[in-house]
Design a protein around this motif. Structure first.
Motif, PDB file in Angstrom:
ATOM      1  N   ARG A  15     -62.033  21.648 -38.032  1.00  0.00           N
ATOM      2  CA  ARG A  15     -62.740  20.374 -37.945  1.00  0.00           C
ATOM      3  C   ARG A  15     -61.927  19.370 -38.749  1.00  0.00           C
ATOM      4  O   ARG A  15     -61.672  19.580 -39.932  1.00  0.00           O
ATOM      5  N   PRO A  17     -61.064  15.028 -39.502  1.00  0.00           N
ATOM      6  CA  PRO A  17     -61.514  13.649 -39.340  1.00  0.00           C
ATOM      7  C   PRO A  17     -60.798  13.008 -38.142  1.00  0.00           C
ATOM      8  O   PRO A  17     -59.672  13.368 -37.795  1.00  0.00           O
ATOM      9  N   GLU A  18     -61.452  12.028 -37.565  1.00  0.00           N
ATOM     10  CA  GLU A  18     -60.905  11.345 -36.397  1.00  0.00           C
ATOM     11  C   GLU A  18     -59.525  10.754 -36.679  1.00  0.00           C
ATOM     12  O   GLU A  18     -58.631  10.797 -35.823  1.00  0.00           O
ATOM     13  N   ILE A  21     -56.870  13.438 -36.384  1.00  0.00           N
ATOM     14  CA  ILE A  21     -56.625  13.761 -34.974  1.00  0.00           C
ATOM     15  C   ILE A  21     -55.781  12.679 -34.326  1.00  0.00           C
ATOM     16  O   ILE A  21     -54.839  12.966 -33.576  1.00  0.00           O
ATOM     17  N   ALA A  22     -56.089  11.414 -34.625  1.00  0.00           N
ATOM     18  CA  ALA A  22     -55.332  10.307 -34.040  1.00  0.00           C
ATOM     19  C   ALA A  22     -53.868  10.377 -34.482  1.00  0.00           C
ATOM     20  O   ALA A  22     -52.961  10.167 -33.666  1.00  0.00           O
ATOM     21  N   ASP A  25     -52.227  13.353 -32.697  1.00  0.00           N
ATOM     22  CA  ASP A  25     -52.010  13.026 -31.283  1.00  0.00           C
ATOM     23  C   ASP A  25     -50.845  12.054 -31.112  1.00  0.00           C
ATOM     24  O   ASP A  25     -50.043  12.189 -30.187  1.00  0.00           O
TER      25      ASP A  25
END
Length: 98
Positions: A15, A17-18, A21-22, A25
Motif C-alpha cells: 500500500r 501513497p498516491e 505511485i505517481a 509510474d
C-alpha cells in the motif's frame, strides 16, 4: 495423474501513497517499463546492493599485503580522465554543448 507445475512467481502486495505511485509510474514510463517491472527491478537491485555491502571481503594474508602495497603507491593519472577534466564545460563554450 497429471503433472502440476510448481508456481515460480510469488505475489507481493504494498500500500503506497498516491504521490509515490505517481512517481513510480512516471519513472517507469520514462524507462518504457511497466510499473511491476520497474518496481521489481528497483527492489532487486537495491536488495543486491544491501547484500553486497554486508558481505565480508576475504583474502589471504599475502593477498592483503599486496592490496596494502598497491594502496601505498602514489596515484597515476588516467589519460582519458585527464582529457575529460581538461574539456570546457558545455556552459563554458559558445555553442552551449549543442
Amino acid at each position: 495423474m497429471a503433472n502440476v507445475a510448481e508456481r515460480k512467481d510469488h505475489p507481493l502486495s504494498m500500500r503506497l501513497p498516491e504521490a509515490d505511485i505517481a512517481m513510480i509510474d512516471r519513472a517507469a514510463s520514462l524507462r518504457g517499463r511497466s510499473r511491476t517491472d520497474f518496481v521489481r527491478d528497483a527492489a532487486v537491485r537495491e536488495a543486491e546492493n544491501v547484500v553486497m555491502e554486508a558481505m565480508p571481503i576475504r583474502m589471504s594474508a599475502e593477498g592483503f599485503s599486496v592490496f596494502l602495497d598497491a594502496l601505498a603507491q602514489p596515484g597515476r593519472p588516467v589519460p582519458e580522465m585527464v582529457d575529460v577534466i581538461r574539456r570546457p564545460a558545455p556552459w563554458e563554450t559558445e555553442t552551449g554543448g549543442n
